[in-house]
Motif scaffolding. Structure first.
Motif, PDB file in Angstrom:
ATOM      1  N   HIS A 200      49.072  44.538  40.554  1.00 52.38           N
ATOM      2  CA  HIS A 200      49.839  45.193  39.484  1.00 52.38           C
ATOM      3  C   HIS A 200      50.460  44.152  38.558  1.00 52.38           C
ATOM      4  O   HIS A 200      50.399  44.283  37.322  1.00 52.38           O
ATOM      5  CB  HIS A 200      50.926  46.076  40.101  1.00 52.38           C
ATOM      6  CG  HIS A 200      51.834  46.701  39.091  1.00 52.38           C
ATOM      7  ND1 HIS A 200      51.437  47.733  38.283  1.00 52.38           N
ATOM      8  CD2 HIS A 200      53.124  46.411  38.751  1.00 52.38           C
ATOM      9  CE1 HIS A 200      52.442  48.078  37.482  1.00 52.38           C
ATOM     10  NE2 HIS A 200      53.476  47.291  37.747  1.00 52.38           N
ATOM     11  N   ASN A 201      51.053  43.102  39.128  1.00 46.19           N
ATOM     12  CA  ASN A 201      51.671  42.053  38.317  1.00 46.19           C
ATOM     13  C   ASN A 201      50.638  41.294  37.486  1.00 46.19           C
ATOM     14  O   ASN A 201      50.888  40.946  36.334  1.00 46.19           O
ATOM     15  CB  ASN A 201      52.429  41.071  39.214  1.00 46.19           C
ATOM     16  CG  ASN A 201      53.603  41.729  39.922  1.00 46.19           C
ATOM     17  OD1 ASN A 201      54.111  42.754  39.466  1.00 46.19           O
ATOM     18  ND2 ASN A 201      54.018  41.160  41.051  1.00 46.19           N
ATOM     19  N   GLN A 202      49.470  41.044  38.083  1.00 40.47           N
ATOM     20  CA  GLN A 202      48.412  40.351  37.353  1.00 40.47           C
ATOM     21  C   GLN A 202      47.914  41.189  36.180  1.00 40.47           C
ATOM     22  O   GLN A 202      47.666  40.665  35.092  1.00 40.47           O
ATOM     23  CB  GLN A 202      47.242  40.037  38.295  1.00 40.47           C
ATOM     24  CG  GLN A 202      47.583  39.091  39.428  1.00 40.47           C
ATOM     25  CD  GLN A 202      47.905  37.701  38.945  1.00 40.47           C
ATOM     26  OE1 GLN A 202      47.095  37.044  38.310  1.00 40.47           O
ATOM     27  NE2 GLN A 202      49.110  37.236  39.225  1.00 40.47           N
ATOM     28  N   LEU A 228      40.503  31.359  32.380  1.00 39.19           N
ATOM     29  CA  LEU A 228      41.220  32.183  33.358  1.00 39.19           C
ATOM     30  C   LEU A 228      40.675  31.923  34.745  1.00 39.19           C
ATOM     31  O   LEU A 228      39.482  31.686  34.928  1.00 39.19           O
ATOM     32  CB  LEU A 228      41.077  33.666  33.000  1.00 39.19           C
ATOM     33  CG  LEU A 228      41.629  34.090  31.626  1.00 39.19           C
ATOM     34  CD1 LEU A 228      41.226  35.519  31.316  1.00 39.19           C
ATOM     35  CD2 LEU A 228      43.145  33.940  31.580  1.00 39.19           C
ATOM     36  N   ASP A 229      41.551  32.019  35.734  1.00 39.81           N
ATOM     37  CA  ASP A 229      41.174  31.739  37.123  1.00 39.81           C
ATOM     38  C   ASP A 229      41.267  32.999  37.972  1.00 39.81           C
ATOM     39  O   ASP A 229      41.991  33.946  37.647  1.00 39.81           O
ATOM     40  CB  ASP A 229      42.079  30.658  37.731  1.00 39.81           C
ATOM     41  CG  ASP A 229      41.911  29.317  37.042  1.00 39.81           C
ATOM     42  OD1 ASP A 229      40.773  28.986  36.687  1.00 39.81           O
ATOM     43  OD2 ASP A 229      42.924  28.618  36.849  1.00 39.81           O
ATOM     44  N   GLY A 230      40.562  32.956  39.103  1.00 37.25           N
ATOM     45  CA  GLY A 230      40.699  33.979  40.136  1.00 37.25           C
ATOM     46  C   GLY A 230      40.450  35.380  39.629  1.00 37.25           C
ATOM     47  O   GLY A 230      39.494  35.671  38.899  1.00 37.25           O
ATOM     48  N   VAL A 231      41.375  36.277  40.003  1.00 34.97           N
ATOM     49  CA  VAL A 231      41.215  37.686  39.678  1.00 34.97           C
ATOM     50  C   VAL A 231      41.520  37.979  38.218  1.00 34.97           C
ATOM     51  O   VAL A 231      41.142  39.023  37.692  1.00 34.97           O
ATOM     52  CB  VAL A 231      42.135  38.531  40.601  1.00 34.97           C
ATOM     53  CG1 VAL A 231      43.597  38.354  40.211  1.00 34.97           C
ATOM     54  CG2 VAL A 231      41.751  39.997  40.577  1.00 34.97           C
ATOM     55  N   LEU A 232      42.173  37.044  37.503  1.00 34.41           N
ATOM     56  CA  LEU A 232      42.568  37.277  36.116  1.00 34.41           C
ATOM     57  C   LEU A 232      41.368  37.513  35.211  1.00 34.41           C
ATOM     58  O   LEU A 232      41.396  38.377  34.337  1.00 34.41           O
ATOM     59  CB  LEU A 232      43.396  36.089  35.597  1.00 34.41           C
ATOM     60  CG  LEU A 232      44.742  35.849  36.273  1.00 34.41           C
ATOM     61  CD1 LEU A 232      45.420  34.639  35.659  1.00 34.41           C
ATOM     62  CD2 LEU A 232      45.634  37.075  36.152  1.00 34.41           C
ATOM     63  N   ILE A 233      40.319  36.741  35.398  1.00 34.54           N
ATOM     64  CA  ILE A 233      39.163  36.878  34.515  1.00 34.54           C
ATOM     65  C   ILE A 233      38.461  38.216  34.731  1.00 34.54           C
ATOM     66  O   ILE A 233      37.942  38.818  33.784  1.00 34.54           O
ATOM     67  CB  ILE A 233      38.185  35.692  34.710  1.00 34.54           C
ATOM     68  CG1 ILE A 233      37.174  35.669  33.567  1.00 34.54           C
ATOM     69  CG2 ILE A 233      37.460  35.770  36.063  1.00 34.54           C
ATOM     70  CD1 ILE A 233      36.490  34.346  33.390  1.00 34.54           C
ATOM     71  N   LYS A 234      38.473  38.715  35.948  1.00 33.54           N
ATOM     72  CA  LYS A 234      37.873  40.023  36.221  1.00 33.54           C
ATOM     73  C   LYS A 234      38.674  41.138  35.553  1.00 33.54           C
ATOM     74  O   LYS A 234      38.107  42.059  34.957  1.00 33.54           O
ATOM     75  CB  LYS A 234      37.789  40.254  37.735  1.00 33.54           C
ATOM     76  CG  LYS A 234      37.146  41.574  38.109  1.00 33.54           C
ATOM     77  CD  LYS A 234      37.124  41.776  39.608  1.00 33.54           C
ATOM     78  CE  LYS A 234      36.525  43.139  39.950  1.00 33.54           C
ATOM     79  NZ  LYS A 234      36.552  43.408  41.399  1.00 33.54           N
ATOM     80  N   ILE A 235      40.009  41.043  35.621  1.00 36.09           N
ATOM     81  CA  ILE A 235      40.863  42.052  34.989  1.00 36.09           C
ATOM     82  C   ILE A 235      40.677  42.031  33.476  1.00 36.09           C
ATOM     83  O   ILE A 235      40.545  43.078  32.830  1.00 36.09           O
ATOM     84  CB  ILE A 235      42.337  41.810  35.364  1.00 36.09           C
ATOM     85  CG1 ILE A 235      42.538  41.964  36.876  1.00 36.09           C
ATOM     86  CG2 ILE A 235      43.250  42.766  34.615  1.00 36.09           C
ATOM     87  CD1 ILE A 235      43.915  41.567  37.355  1.00 36.09           C
ATOM     88  N   ALA A 236      40.672  40.816  32.891  1.00 37.01           N
ATOM     89  CA  ALA A 236      40.499  40.701  31.439  1.00 37.01           C
ATOM     90  C   ALA A 236      39.150  41.260  30.999  1.00 37.01           C
ATOM     91  O   ALA A 236      39.051  41.948  29.976  1.00 37.01           O
ATOM     92  CB  ALA A 236      40.637  39.241  31.024  1.00 37.01           C
ATOM     93  N   LEU A 237      38.106  40.971  31.757  1.00 38.86           N
ATOM     94  CA  LEU A 237      36.770  41.472  31.428  1.00 38.86           C
ATOM     95  C   LEU A 237      36.738  42.993  31.426  1.00 38.86           C
ATOM     96  O   LEU A 237      36.211  43.624  30.494  1.00 38.86           O
ATOM     97  CB  LEU A 237      35.759  40.915  32.435  1.00 38.86           C
ATOM     98  CG  LEU A 237      34.303  41.318  32.221  1.00 38.86           C
ATOM     99  CD1 LEU A 237      33.732  40.628  30.987  1.00 38.86           C
ATOM    100  CD2 LEU A 237      33.460  40.966  33.451  1.00 38.86           C
ATOM    101  N   GLU A 238      37.311  43.617  32.461  1.00 39.33           N
ATOM    102  CA  GLU A 238      37.300  45.081  32.563  1.00 39.33           C
ATOM    103  C   GLU A 238      38.091  45.723  31.433  1.00 39.33           C
ATOM    104  O   GLU A 238      37.652  46.717  30.839  1.00 39.33           O
ATOM    105  CB  GLU A 238      37.855  45.504  33.918  1.00 39.33           C
ATOM    106  CG  GLU A 238      36.947  45.152  35.084  1.00 39.33           C
ATOM    107  CD  GLU A 238      37.564  45.475  36.430  1.00 39.33           C
ATOM    108  OE1 GLU A 238      38.774  45.841  36.447  1.00 39.33           O
ATOM    109  OE2 GLU A 238      36.870  45.376  37.454  1.00 39.33           O
ATOM    110  N   LYS A 239      39.255  45.167  31.097  1.00 37.70           N
ATOM    111  CA  LYS A 239      40.098  45.759  30.058  1.00 37.70           C
ATOM    112  C   LYS A 239      39.475  45.606  28.669  1.00 37.70           C
ATOM    113  O   LYS A 239      39.528  46.533  27.840  1.00 37.70           O
ATOM    114  CB  LYS A 239      41.496  45.141  30.104  1.00 37.70           C
ATOM    115  CG  LYS A 239      42.278  45.546  31.351  1.00 37.70           C
ATOM    116  CD  LYS A 239      43.711  45.115  31.291  1.00 37.70           C
ATOM    117  CE  LYS A 239      44.476  45.622  32.515  1.00 37.70           C
ATOM    118  NZ  LYS A 239      44.512  47.102  32.581  1.00 37.70           N
TER     119      LYS A 239
END
Length: 271
Positions: A200-202, A228-239
């Motif tokens: 949620h915070n990420q 971006l590292d780790g889970v951040l790049i996945k979240i950015a890609l999806e959004k």
């Protein structure tokens, strides 16, 4: 002979029965020790090679003598011809194996169907609980429930939640990968893993960062994120894919191996 069983004791007993002798009369070589595994994955059976005492020793001289006689009868090939023949034989074998594997993989491939979430939730919950209880962290399962029709929400918390997340989320990523492989392989479902509000915070942090990126895309038609590292790049890609479904949104890797998301019109998806 080669014997497989769930335990070494079962393998020994099976070998003795097959060879009609007692276990003490066996010559045994352990090829693989058994392992219980976890959540039905990584399980290994016991594998041994067994024979009656004295059989191998008595057969060896006879075989070696017959081999020597056969070799003396065969005419010798020149070394280069022999190497070429062996090379051609190896190439033919590899081609045959590769073609048979490709055919078998094509014929055996079947798209995995998603299971009914409500019917498999108790099994998933029990598996996650077992995994958490057997870990070295002081954590607990808060809830396991349906997130949507094709994914399961797994929420974990506890004193060692920060340790499970790890620096820059590297343990979170590994744990999420483990759970996804198990649940997707067995049930055909995706997962959403939440550990102490980390996800949620990420997501909130990325949403705030993407405001300027979205404005740039709307005015200039293209943009890219910072590395971006780790889970951040996945979240950015999806959004960004959700926000700009008509544009190309993908992950690129820079010279130093850092990854970032690019959005442009050059590789627009075909409708």
């Amino acid at each position: 002979m080669r014997i497989e069983a769930d335990t070494l004791q079962e393998a020994f007993s099976k070998a003795a029965s097959e060879l009609s002798c007692s276990v003490t009369q066996l010559d045994i070589k352990v090829i693989q020790h058994p392992r219980a595994g976890m959540l039905g994955m990584f399980k290994k059976r016991a594998i041994i090679e067994a024979s009656r005492e004295g059989e191998q020793k008595s057969k060896a001289p006879q075989e070696s003598g017959s081999n020597q006689q056969e070799r003396s009868k065969k005419p010798r090939q020149p070394r280069r011809q022999k190497e070429q023949a062996d090379s051609n034989k190896l190439n033919d074998t590899l081609k045959t194996e590769s073609s048979s594997k490709s055919l078998s993989s094509q014929s055996s491939y079947k798209p995995r169907e998603c299971a009914q979430i409500q019917s498999v939730l108790p099994q998933i919950q029990a598996g996650v609980k077992e995994l958490v209880e057997n870990s070295c962290f002081s954590i607990r399962v808060v809830r396991v429930e349906a997130f949507d029709d094709q994914s399961v929400l797994i929420e974990i918390n506890g004193e060692d939640a920060a340790l499970l997340i790890g620096k820059e989320g590297y343990r979170y990523k590994a744990f999420s990968y483990l759970l996804y492989n198990w649940i997707n392989m067995k049930y055909g479902l995706g997962i959403r893993l939440e550990i102490a509000q980390f996800l949620h915070n990420q997501e909130e942090m990325i949403e705030n960062y993407l405001v300027t990126i979205i404005e740039r895309i709307e005015t200039q038609g293209r943009a890219q994120t910072k590395p971006l590292d780790g889970v951040l790049i996945k979240i950015a890609l999806e959004k960004l894919r959700t926000r700009f479904p008509e544009k190309y949104v993908g992950i690129k890797t820079g010279r130093e191996g850092r990854k970032f998301v690019v959005v442009n019109d050059f590789n627009r998806k075909s409708s």
